[in-house]
Every structure is written in C-alpha cells, then in structure tokens.
Enzyme design. Structure first.
Site, PDB file in Angstrom:
ATOM      1  N   LYS A  63       0.818  -1.228   0.000  1.00 23.04           N
ATOM      2  CA  LYS A  63       0.000   0.000   0.000  1.00 23.04           C
ATOM      3  C   LYS A  63       0.847   1.272   0.000  1.00 23.04           C
ATOM      4  O   LYS A  63       0.453   2.288  -0.551  1.00 23.04           O
ATOM      5  CB  LYS A  63      -0.962  -0.003   1.197  1.00 23.04           C
ATOM      6  N   ASP A  99      -9.898   2.014   2.694  1.00 18.36           N
ATOM      7  CA  ASP A  99      -9.953   1.315   3.999  1.00 18.36           C
ATOM      8  C   ASP A  99     -10.494   2.263   5.063  1.00 18.36           C
ATOM      9  O   ASP A  99     -11.283   1.862   5.931  1.00 18.36           O
ATOM     10  CB  ASP A  99      -8.546   0.879   4.448  1.00 18.36           C
TER      11      ASP A  99
HETATM   12  P1  NDP Z   1       1.258  -4.789   9.971  1.00 24.71           P
HETATM   13  O1  NDP Z   1       2.162  -5.950   9.790  1.00 24.71           O
HETATM   14  O2  NDP Z   1       1.536  -3.524   9.225  1.00 24.71           O
HETATM   15  O3  NDP Z   1       1.183  -4.420  11.558  1.00 24.71           O
HETATM   16  C1  NDP Z   1       0.935  -5.391  12.523  1.00 24.71           C
HETATM   17  C2  NDP Z   1       0.896  -4.745  13.927  1.00 24.71           C
HETATM   18  O4  NDP Z   1       0.458  -5.758  14.813  1.00 24.71           O
HETATM   19  C3  NDP Z   1       2.233  -4.249  14.437  1.00 24.71           C
HETATM   20  O5  NDP Z   1       2.025  -3.042  15.149  1.00 24.71           O
HETATM   21  C4  NDP Z   1       2.698  -5.379  15.379  1.00 24.71           C
HETATM   22  O6  NDP Z   1       3.464  -4.923  16.492  1.00 24.71           O
HETATM   23  C5  NDP Z   1       1.368  -5.869  15.904  1.00 24.71           C
HETATM   24  N1  NDP Z   1       1.377  -7.271  16.309  1.00 24.71           N
HETATM   25  C6  NDP Z   1       1.555  -8.363  15.520  1.00 24.71           C
HETATM   26  N2  NDP Z   1       1.431  -9.491  16.249  1.00 24.71           N
HETATM   27  C7  NDP Z   1       1.167  -9.104  17.526  1.00 24.71           C
HETATM   28  C8  NDP Z   1       0.938  -9.801  18.739  1.00 24.71           C
HETATM   29  N3  NDP Z   1       0.950 -11.144  18.789  1.00 24.71           N
HETATM   30  N4  NDP Z   1       0.680  -9.088  19.850  1.00 24.71           N
HETATM   31  C9  NDP Z   1       0.657  -7.741  19.815  1.00 24.71           C
HETATM   32  N5  NDP Z   1       0.878  -7.007  18.700  1.00 24.71           N
HETATM   33  C10 NDP Z   1       1.133  -7.682  17.577  1.00 24.71           C
HETATM   34  O7  NDP Z   1      -0.200  -5.327   9.634  1.00 24.71           O
HETATM   35  P2  NDP Z   1      -1.450  -4.554   9.001  1.00 24.71           P
HETATM   36  O8  NDP Z   1      -1.712  -3.292   9.758  1.00 24.71           O
HETATM   37  O9  NDP Z   1      -1.282  -4.460   7.543  1.00 24.71           O
HETATM   38  O10 NDP Z   1      -2.642  -5.606   9.245  1.00 24.71           O
HETATM   39  C11 NDP Z   1      -3.048  -5.927  10.557  1.00 24.71           C
HETATM   40  C12 NDP Z   1      -4.323  -6.772  10.550  1.00 24.71           C
HETATM   41  O11 NDP Z   1      -5.380  -6.097   9.895  1.00 24.71           O
HETATM   42  C13 NDP Z   1      -4.197  -8.118   9.840  1.00 24.71           C
HETATM   43  O12 NDP Z   1      -4.761  -9.080  10.701  1.00 24.71           O
HETATM   44  C14 NDP Z   1      -5.025  -7.945   8.575  1.00 24.71           C
HETATM   45  O13 NDP Z   1      -5.559  -9.179   8.161  1.00 24.71           O
HETATM   46  C15 NDP Z   1      -6.095  -6.988   9.057  1.00 24.71           C
HETATM   47  N6  NDP Z   1      -6.745  -6.174   8.001  1.00 24.71           N
HETATM   48  C16 NDP Z   1      -8.125  -6.202   7.872  1.00 24.71           C
HETATM   49  C17 NDP Z   1      -8.769  -5.418   6.909  1.00 24.71           C
HETATM   50  C18 NDP Z   1     -10.277  -5.468   6.748  1.00 24.71           C
HETATM   51  O14 NDP Z   1     -10.767  -4.982   5.731  1.00 24.71           O
HETATM   52  N7  NDP Z   1     -11.020  -5.993   7.677  1.00 24.71           N
HETATM   53  C19 NDP Z   1      -8.010  -4.516   5.997  1.00 24.71           C
HETATM   54  C20 NDP Z   1      -6.582  -4.542   6.241  1.00 24.71           C
HETATM   55  C21 NDP Z   1      -5.995  -5.344   7.208  1.00 24.71           C
HETATM   56  P3  NDP Z   1       5.085  -4.745  16.433  1.00 24.71           P
HETATM   57  O15 NDP Z   1       5.317  -3.388  15.814  1.00 24.71           O
HETATM   58  O16 NDP Z   1       5.501  -4.797  17.851  1.00 24.71           O
HETATM   59  O17 NDP Z   1       5.613  -5.870  15.610  1.00 24.71           O
END
Ligand code: NDP
Length: 263
Positions: A63, A99
C-alpha cells in the site's frame, strides 16, 4: 471490457476478486477482476500499465509503494500515505484509500464517539487513526514495540508502547494487530486489557473470519463489538465506486457484494 486486479503478496487468500466480480455481474458492468501476486512493490506502476488495467486494489505489503506509484493521490490517502485503490484517469494513475472510509461506515452505530485507542501501529493502524481523527475522535495508539510509534508521534497522535501506557479511558478499543489471526493470543496483556475494557463501550477487531480472543473477552465484559467484515465490504464498495466513476448507487453495490459472505 475493462480489466482490474488486486496486487498483493500473498494474494491467493483475498476475497476481493469474488466480491468485485459479484458487483460487476450483478450490475452488468463490463469488467473483470483478477488477482496478481506482486513480489516487488517497485514494479507496481510498470505492471499496472503493462496489464492495461483500468483500476486495481492493493493489499499487504504494497500500500505504501502504491502511494508512491501514483501520479495523483486524492482524499485521506494523502495523510495516511498509503493507497489501496488505483484508477486510470486521463492516462494518469490516481490513488485513493478506501480502507479509512470503509472502517468509518462499519462503525457508524458507535457514533457519537469522543475517544479511541488503537492497538497496533502497522499500516491498518495508520489508516484507522486518520479516519477516526477526521471524524473528530481523539485517537491514541498502543503498540507492543516502540519502533513503529514515531510515525504517529510525528503526526500529533499520542502513541505508547506496552511499557508506558498511562491510566486513561477510551470509549472505543480497536485491534489492528494480527494477534488472534492464526493463534489464540491477545493483542496486549490481559490485565491491562481488562482495565481498558472496564472503562470502554465499544470494541472492534479488523480480523473478520473468526471471533478473536480479543472480541471474546470484550463481549464477555459487556462491550458492543464488531469484527472487520463490514470494513472489508465497504472498502470494496468504495473502490468499486471509483472503478465505475460513481455510476451506481451504494445500496445496490452492497446488495451484490455482500453475497460473498454467504458463499
Ligand atoms: P502490519 O504488519 O503492518 O502491523 C501489525 C501490527 O500488529 C504491528 O504493530 C505489530 O506490532 C502488531 N502485532 C503483531 N502481532 C502481535 C501480537 N501477537 N501481539 C501484539 N501485537 C502484535 O499489519 P497490518 O496493519 O497491515 O494488518 C493488521 C491486521 O489487519 C491483519 O490481521 C489484517 O488481516 C487486518 N486487516 C483487515 C482489513 C479489513 O478490511 N477488515 C483490511 C486490512 C488489514 P510490532 O510493531 O511490535 O511488531
């Protein structure tokens, strides 16, 4: 015939092709929508043009590359600096972020809303924090680690890591982390979460295909909860509106697209 696709890596799991094709067929729009596994985000513009596309969606992890690939960017995507919808207009690639409005439509029952805490600091957190701010909501961000918080701080959001969350109250808690996506983990420490829940009214999880442990615990404690299904639906509806130059009524698009959840 017009051609559309979704770029992502991975992209095999995406239900966007089914969703968009349901609207194309139902509304007799002369288009076809496929999926494209794009490994290198820097090749996005070249690939879009080579495939002779009229439009595309972009998913993880491209994105931000899509934002850079655009000739013009419109609306809230300019603030977020991430684009999930591309449209070819007068030989220029124009980018949008659907989004953000998709999320706002999906939580319209939660308004009026004063404050929200976003869990996570990735791409989705960026889109949702700007979306809520534009609606006048006071937004803070809480992330597991410190390193992704800089973007939020630079843009005037209060942003905390697990170690330094002050005692504050929020009406809405939004999980944008992938905790609970393919495991049974919570997005933060259970006791801290319970403290936040005790002062909150609403909970939202962007994950949509299951009841996550986060939603489970929020429901158990009496919060009004929603998953990310409607966000997914409405980002698709708004993308389709851009693809079809706003020719169709929103309710009609919704009627066809939401069939995807019955299949
Ligand atoms: P990113 O990889 O950009 O970010 C993930 C974030 O989650 C980071 O801040 C990371 O923290 C944190 N994280 C990951 N695992 C854990 C954990 N076990 N405990 C706590 N924090 C955690 O992902 P996106 O923002 O692109 O996507 C996130 C979610 O959103 C996905 O599940 C995706 O499927 C969903 N999504 C849904 C959409 C919809 O239309 N419903 C649209 C887009 C996304 P850290 O920085 O510490 O690693």
């Amino acid at each position: 015939m017009k051609y559309f696709t979704i770029f992502g890596n991975p992209v095999a799991h995406s239900i966007s092709p089914r969703m968009q094709n349901l609207a194309f067929e139902g509304l007799e729009y002369n288009g076809i929508y496929t999926r494209y596994l794009l490994e290198n985000g820097d090749k996005l513009k070249e690939t879009f043009l080579n495939l002779k596309l009229s439009g595309a969606n972009v998913t993880v992890p491209h994105k931000e590359s899509a934002y850079r690939a655009c000739d013009e960017v419109e609306g809230i995507a300019k603030d977020i600096k991430a684009v999930n919808t591309l449209v070819l207009k007068d030989k220029k690639i124009v980018g949008y972020n659907t989004d953000a409005p998709g999320f706002i439509t999906s939580i319209k029952d939660f308004f009026p809303l004063k404050s929200a805490l976003i869990l996570g600091a990735g791409g989705t957190a960026k889109a949702l924090s700007w979306a809520l701010r534009k609606e006048g909501v006071n937004v803070d961000v809480l992330n597991r680690s410190e390193n992704r918080l800089e973007y939020f701080k630079q843009n005037g959001f209060e942003a905390y890591s697990w170690d330094n969350l002050p005692k504050k109250e929020y009406e809405l808690i939004v999980n944008t982390t992938s905790a609970g996506l393919s495991d049974d983990s919570l997005p933060l420490d259970e006791n801290v979460l319970k403290m936040l829940i005790s002062n909150a009214k609403y909970a939202y999880d962007v994950i949509y295909h299951k009841i996550t442990p986060f939603i489970h615990i929020c429901k158990e404690n009496g919060l009004k909860c929603k998953d990310g299904k409607d966000m997914l639906l409405y980002q698709g509806v708004y993308a389709f509106k851009h693809f079809s130059e706003n020719k169709f009524n929103e309710d009609e698009i919704v009627k066809y697209m939401k069939e995807v959840f019955r299949l």
